[in-house]
Design an enzyme around this catalytic site. Structure first.
Site, PDB file in Angstrom:
ATOM      1  N   ASP A  58       2.797  32.105  -5.386  1.00 41.29           N
ATOM      2  CA  ASP A  58       2.236  31.688  -4.107  1.00 41.29           C
ATOM      3  C   ASP A  58       3.373  31.209  -3.202  1.00 41.29           C
ATOM      4  OD1 ASP A  58       0.311  31.331  -2.296  1.00 41.29           O
ATOM      5  OD2 ASP A  58      -0.575  29.540  -3.209  1.00 41.29           O
ATOM      6  N   GLU A  69       9.304  37.252  -3.456  1.00 40.52           N
ATOM      7  CA  GLU A  69       8.658  36.081  -2.907  1.00 40.52           C
ATOM      8  C   GLU A  69       9.639  34.920  -2.923  1.00 40.52           C
ATOM      9  OE1 GLU A  69       5.547  37.090  -2.359  1.00 40.52           O
ATOM     10  OE2 GLU A  69       4.382  35.265  -1.956  1.00 40.52           O
ATOM     11  N   CYS A 102     -20.603   6.534  18.000  1.00 43.33           N
ATOM     12  CA  CYS A 102     -19.274   6.444  17.394  1.00 43.33           C
ATOM     13  C   CYS A 102     -19.226   5.264  16.425  1.00 43.33           C
ATOM     14  CB  CYS A 102     -18.210   6.270  18.470  1.00 43.33           C
ATOM     15  SG  CYS A 102     -16.562   6.000  17.806  1.00 43.33           S
ATOM     16  N   CYS A 117     -16.385   2.668  18.009  1.00 43.60           N
ATOM     17  CA  CYS A 117     -16.555   1.961  19.280  1.00 43.60           C
ATOM     18  C   CYS A 117     -18.011   1.913  19.749  1.00 43.60           C
ATOM     19  CB  CYS A 117     -15.679   2.599  20.356  1.00 43.60           C
ATOM     20  SG  CYS A 117     -16.322   4.163  20.954  1.00 43.60           S
ATOM     21  N   SER A 149       0.328  44.478   2.668  1.00 38.88           N
ATOM     22  CA  SER A 149      -0.176  43.454   1.757  1.00 38.88           C
ATOM     23  C   SER A 149      -1.016  44.162   0.698  1.00 38.88           C
ATOM     24  CB  SER A 149      -1.001  42.431   2.524  1.00 38.88           C
ATOM     25  OG  SER A 149      -1.942  43.086   3.332  1.00 38.88           O
ATOM     26  N   LEU A 150      -1.412  43.415  -0.303  1.00 35.69           N
ATOM     27  CA  LEU A 150      -2.194  44.022  -1.378  1.00 35.69           C
ATOM     28  C   LEU A 150      -3.675  43.842  -1.127  1.00 35.69           C
ATOM     29  CD1 LEU A 150      -0.261  42.879  -4.564  1.00 35.69           C
ATOM     30  CD2 LEU A 150      -0.296  45.136  -3.523  1.00 35.69           C
ATOM     31  N   LYS A 182      -7.357  37.730  -7.723  1.00 29.79           N
ATOM     32  CA  LYS A 182      -7.105  36.343  -7.335  1.00 29.79           C
ATOM     33  C   LYS A 182      -7.898  35.402  -8.232  1.00 29.79           C
ATOM     34  CE  LYS A 182      -5.467  36.396  -2.850  1.00 29.79           C
ATOM     35  NZ  LYS A 182      -5.454  35.368  -1.918  1.00 29.79           N
ATOM     36  N   GLU A 189       1.641  41.181 -13.418  1.00 22.74           N
ATOM     37  CA  GLU A 189       2.601  40.165 -12.996  1.00 22.74           C
ATOM     38  C   GLU A 189       1.882  38.984 -12.384  1.00 22.74           C
ATOM     39  OE1 GLU A 189       5.016  42.305 -10.147  1.00 22.74           O
ATOM     40  OE2 GLU A 189       5.000  44.048 -11.480  1.00 22.74           O
ATOM     41  N   CYS A 228     -16.442  11.575  20.103  1.00 21.13           N
ATOM     42  CA  CYS A 228     -16.658  10.324  20.813  1.00 21.13           C
ATOM     43  C   CYS A 228     -16.001  10.503  22.183  1.00 21.13           C
ATOM     44  CB  CYS A 228     -16.017   9.169  20.061  1.00 21.13           C
ATOM     45  SG  CYS A 228     -15.899   7.691  21.071  1.00 21.13           S
ATOM     46  N   LYS A 258       1.128  36.373  -9.611  1.00 25.56           N
ATOM     47  CA  LYS A 258       1.259  36.418  -8.164  1.00 25.56           C
ATOM     48  C   LYS A 258       1.771  35.054  -7.710  1.00 25.56           C
ATOM     49  CE  LYS A 258      -1.415  37.909  -4.183  1.00 25.56           C
ATOM     50  NZ  LYS A 258      -1.110  36.746  -3.343  1.00 25.56           N
ATOM     51  N   CYS A 270     -11.669   3.908  22.780  1.00 27.96           N
ATOM     52  CA  CYS A 270     -11.993   4.022  21.365  1.00 27.96           C
ATOM     53  C   CYS A 270     -10.684   3.922  20.564  1.00 27.96           C
ATOM     54  CB  CYS A 270     -12.683   5.368  21.137  1.00 27.96           C
ATOM     55  SG  CYS A 270     -13.234   5.611  19.460  1.00 27.96           S
ATOM     56  N   ASP A 326      -7.530  29.827   0.840  1.00 29.41           N
ATOM     57  CA  ASP A 326      -7.404  31.278   0.765  1.00 29.41           C
ATOM     58  C   ASP A 326      -8.738  31.906   0.418  1.00 29.41           C
ATOM     59  OD1 ASP A 326      -4.847  30.768   1.166  1.00 29.41           O
ATOM     60  OD2 ASP A 326      -4.099  31.561  -0.734  1.00 29.41           O
ATOM     61  N   TYR A 330      10.078  41.540  -7.102  1.00 24.86           N
ATOM     62  CA  TYR A 330       9.109  42.331  -7.873  1.00 24.86           C
ATOM     63  C   TYR A 330       8.920  43.770  -7.419  1.00 24.86           C
ATOM     64  CZ  TYR A 330       6.366  40.274  -4.060  1.00 24.86           C
ATOM     65  OH  TYR A 330       5.927  39.849  -2.838  1.00 24.86           O
ATOM     66  N   ARG A 376       8.311  39.126   6.188  1.00 23.53           N
ATOM     67  CA  ARG A 376       7.345  40.195   6.372  1.00 23.53           C
ATOM     68  C   ARG A 376       7.126  40.477   7.854  1.00 23.53           C
ATOM     69  NH1 ARG A 376       3.157  41.884   3.317  1.00 23.53           N
ATOM     70  NH2 ARG A 376       3.160  40.061   1.995  1.00 23.53           N
TER      71      ARG A 376
HETATM   72 ZN   LIG Z   1     -15.408   5.913  19.684  1.00 23.56          ZN
END
Ligand SMILES: [Zn+2]
Length: 679
Positions: A127, A184, A417, A420, A93-94, A323, A123, A435, A125, A441, A34, A236, A146
């Site tokens: 997630d 939420e 690589c 390989c 959104s906020l 945040k 409050e 690669c 927040k 591979c 985020d 909320y 939403r």
């Molecule tokens: Zn490879």
């Protein structure tokens, strides 16, 4: 920065943000934290501020991300999942900030707009994923996500599976006849760990974090499955026609007395100092909470003042989110591994001296790509900062120069690589090295099989571990080898008994009925997606015609760009691939479009977006298919660009209303069939 550069960067940032929005809201699989997302957003806002003339109406800064699945995402086997309804009040959104300074400018703005004293509601927040509940006469009528802020998915049946959400409110508690309340839906850590353990056993990709798990669970089609996911809800924001209280906190208390889940950690703060105190306290104490939080929401508590402050196009002026900065730790970079992924992409992964971070011990961190390594100027032996946001793999953010010793060694990205040995290539527009040895591979071969058997591809009953075993025993190298496997061979696999063998053989045999468009997708031609596979299959009808298509013919298809066209050409120019396809055909796989579904080659609907809603005499998916087979696009929601809405029985009332409002022409099934000359 000059205007020209700014313009270029704005386009880049907008595209980047759109992509991350899609990953986050639709796919529930974010690639970045985020914090990184917010940084990109801030950069874009900054540029738009410097050059207001470059601000576009469709800029990601001007809208909220959408969780609605566009039709293309679910083309093919999945029908449209949920009915959609408009939000009575847009779900915004906020605005958010990472600095206490900005919080004080928020306060200043509020102060300017206020004639009398005010307080704040602070409050946590949560997630999770946003939800809007409507109660009518004490019963839960509707729960909407939403969505894009103005229209959301109806997930009522799923929300009713969450124990803390009451279907009916407490009798006699004095609730209004009708109101909306927002909050939420989240998944506590315990439920999240359980779910991911389960997914690992079932060989499914674990969720990146509890928020994605919550959002993903809420969109399950079967409510019974939702019940087992252990979701929780916290509310909320109460929206009522007639005020029930003078302050936000009182309103929440009322809601709680009606039986609705409201967090007990809401606090009234009389000034900014108290707000800061609340923030500081929870920045450390949140680690002890049983669920994920990513900040503090600060709202003006007085509802009258909220109303007079109002809204910007994107967010309320009376609230902001502070945040939490992701935690970081300093540790030593011991070495770098270069991992080759299923698509051949080479990713540098740092091995670190173990260090404690956000409650877990971190030993490895991603370095993304060669550019990133160069940008960080990273050396083996350096002390580096690692950060963990959103529970994704930790990432190295910078080097601590003061701790750089004499024993450091330059970190050099390999030219070949590491698995390989093929010389690596780098696509011009991609920061990653690849690669190119797709067919030889080992991680890429395994990747091809894993893709091939996947649910959206051939749907064969097996997972990564099985592919790993079959490969390491040398049983599979080319896709057609799968169909050569015998029960005797399969019984030699670790822990495989007759039952698992017969299940596997049966699902192999069933895969012969998988329609051609999915077979085409399953082949794993680079850059080909589910939707494009379908378009290409419909256009050409069978694999042999596709193998002979010219670049121009391929480019004529709507979703096919230069990159994909070249990739298809190069795939079919390889004799090995042609041989494998031939073998697969001999094993009975579908290599042409089912004739019942005949490709209709008309372009009568070219350039038109058509929305299908309701029930018809044929399945809705067939209707959508007919739209696309006649050159049109099947849209999922009504907009100014919609050419027609084909309305069937029980078609969505919200869609109908919107179509009428926008003057979109509404036709019925018969008119539609007439239009495409089907009758
Ligand atoms: Zn490879």
């Amino acid at each position: 920065m000059k205007k020209k550069e700014a313009e270029k960067r704005i386009v880049q940032l907008a595209a980047e943000l759109e992509r991350h929005n899609h990953n986050y809201y639709v796919l529930n699989a974010p690639e970045i934290t985020d914090f990184q997302y917010d940084l990109l957003m801030m950069e874009l806002q900054q540029l738009e501020k410097m050059f207001p003339e470059l601000l576009r109406k469709d800029s990601p800064t001007q809208k909220v991300g959408s969780d609605i699945l566009p039709y293309n995402e679910i083309a093919g086997s999945l029908p449209r999942q949920f009915e959609q309804y408009p939000h009575r009040y847009p779900m915004l959104s906020l605005s958010n900030t990472y600095s206490l300074d900005e919080l004080s400018s928020f306060n200043e703005r509020v102060e300017k707009g206020s004639a009398s004293p005010y307080t704040f509601s602070c409050e946590l927040k949560f997630d999770g994923t946003a939800i809007c509940l409507t109660y009518k006469n004490g019963r839960l009528m509707r729960a909407l996500t939403r969505g894009d802020g103005s229209v959301g998915d109806d997930v009522t049946r799923n929300v009713l599976q969450i124990p803390s959400v009451p279907e009916t409110l407490k009798d006699g508690s004095g609730y209004p006849d009708e109101f909306e309340i927002r909050g939420e839906i989240y998944m506590p850590y315990k439920a999240f760990d359980k779910l991911n353990r389960q997914r690992e056993i079932e060989e499914e990709q674990p969720f990146a974090n509890p928020r994605n798990a919550a959002a993903g669970s809420l969109k399950l089609l079967d409510p019974k499955l939702v019940k087992g996911r252990g979701l929780e809800c916290t509310l909320y924001h109460l929206i009522v026609e007639e005020p029930v209280a003078a302050t936000h906190i009182e309103a929440l208390q009322k809601a709680s007395s009606w039986g609705l889940p409201v967090s007990g950690l809401v606090k009234e703060c009389i000034n900014l100092d108290e707000v800061n105190e609340y923030i500081n306290r929870w920045d450390s104490e949140r680690k002890n909470l049983p669920y994920a939080t990513d900040g503090i929401v600060v709202k003006v508590n007085q509802l009258a003042l909220q109303a007079s402050l109002g809204y910007t196009a994107k967010s309320p002026r009376w609230a902001t989110a502070y945040k939490f900065k992701p935690e970081e730790a300093l540790t030593k970079l011991v070495s770098i591994d270069y991992q080759v992924g299923r698509t051949g992409a080479v990713t540098p992964v740092a091995n670190l001296e173990p260090v404690q971070l956000s409650g877990t011990k971190v030993k490895r961190a991603s370095l993304h790509n060669a550019d990133q390594m160069q940008l960080l100027d990273i050396h083996i032996g350096d002390y580096v900062y690692v950060e963990k946001g959103g529970e994704i793999i930790p990432k190295i953010t910078r080097v601590e120069p003061s701790r750089r010793g004499f024993d450091i060694v330059e970190a050099v990205f390999p030219s070949h690589c590491p698995v390989c040995g093929a010389p690596l290539v780098r696509d011009e527009d991609e920061a990653r090295h690849f690669c190119p040895n797709q067919d030889n591979c080992p991680p890429q071969i395994k990747g091809k099989f894993i893709h091939f058997i996947g649910r959206k591809a051939m749907g064969i009953n097996a997972g990564e571990a099985t592919v790993e075993q079959l490969y390491s025993k040398g049983y599979i190298r080319e896709l057609s080898d799968l169909y050569k496997l015998t029960p005797e061979l399969l019984l030699t696999l670790d822990k495989w008994k007759e039952k698992s063998v017969s299940n596997f053989i049966e699902s192999l045999s069933k895969s012969r009925e998988v329609p051609f468009e999915r077979v085409l997708f399953a082949l794993g031609i680079r850059h080909i997606g589910e939707t494009t596979a379908k378009s290409i299959a419909m256009r050409f009808g069978d694999i042999w015609s596709i193998s002979m298509a010219t670049r121009e013919e391929l480019l004529e298809i709507d979703d096919v760009g230069a990159k994909l066209a070249d990739s298809i050409l190069s795939y079919f120019s390889n004799p090995l691939h042609m041989r494998i396809i031939k073998e697969l055909e001999e094993y009975g796989l579908q290599m042409k479009v089912d004739s019942g579904k005949k490709t209709v080659q008309s372009d009568i609907l070219k350039g038109m977006t058509i929305v299908i809603s309701g029930n018809f005499s044929i399945p809705r998916d067939e209707m959508k298919f007919l739209v696309e087979a006649n050159g049109g696009k099947a849209g999922s929601s009504i907009s100014g660009n919609t050419a027609y809405m084909v309305a069937g029985e029980k078609c969505g009332p919200a869609k109908l209303e919107k179509a009428l409002k926008l003057g979109v022409q509404i036709i019925d099934e018969t008119q539609f069939f007439e239009m495409i000359n089907k009758i």
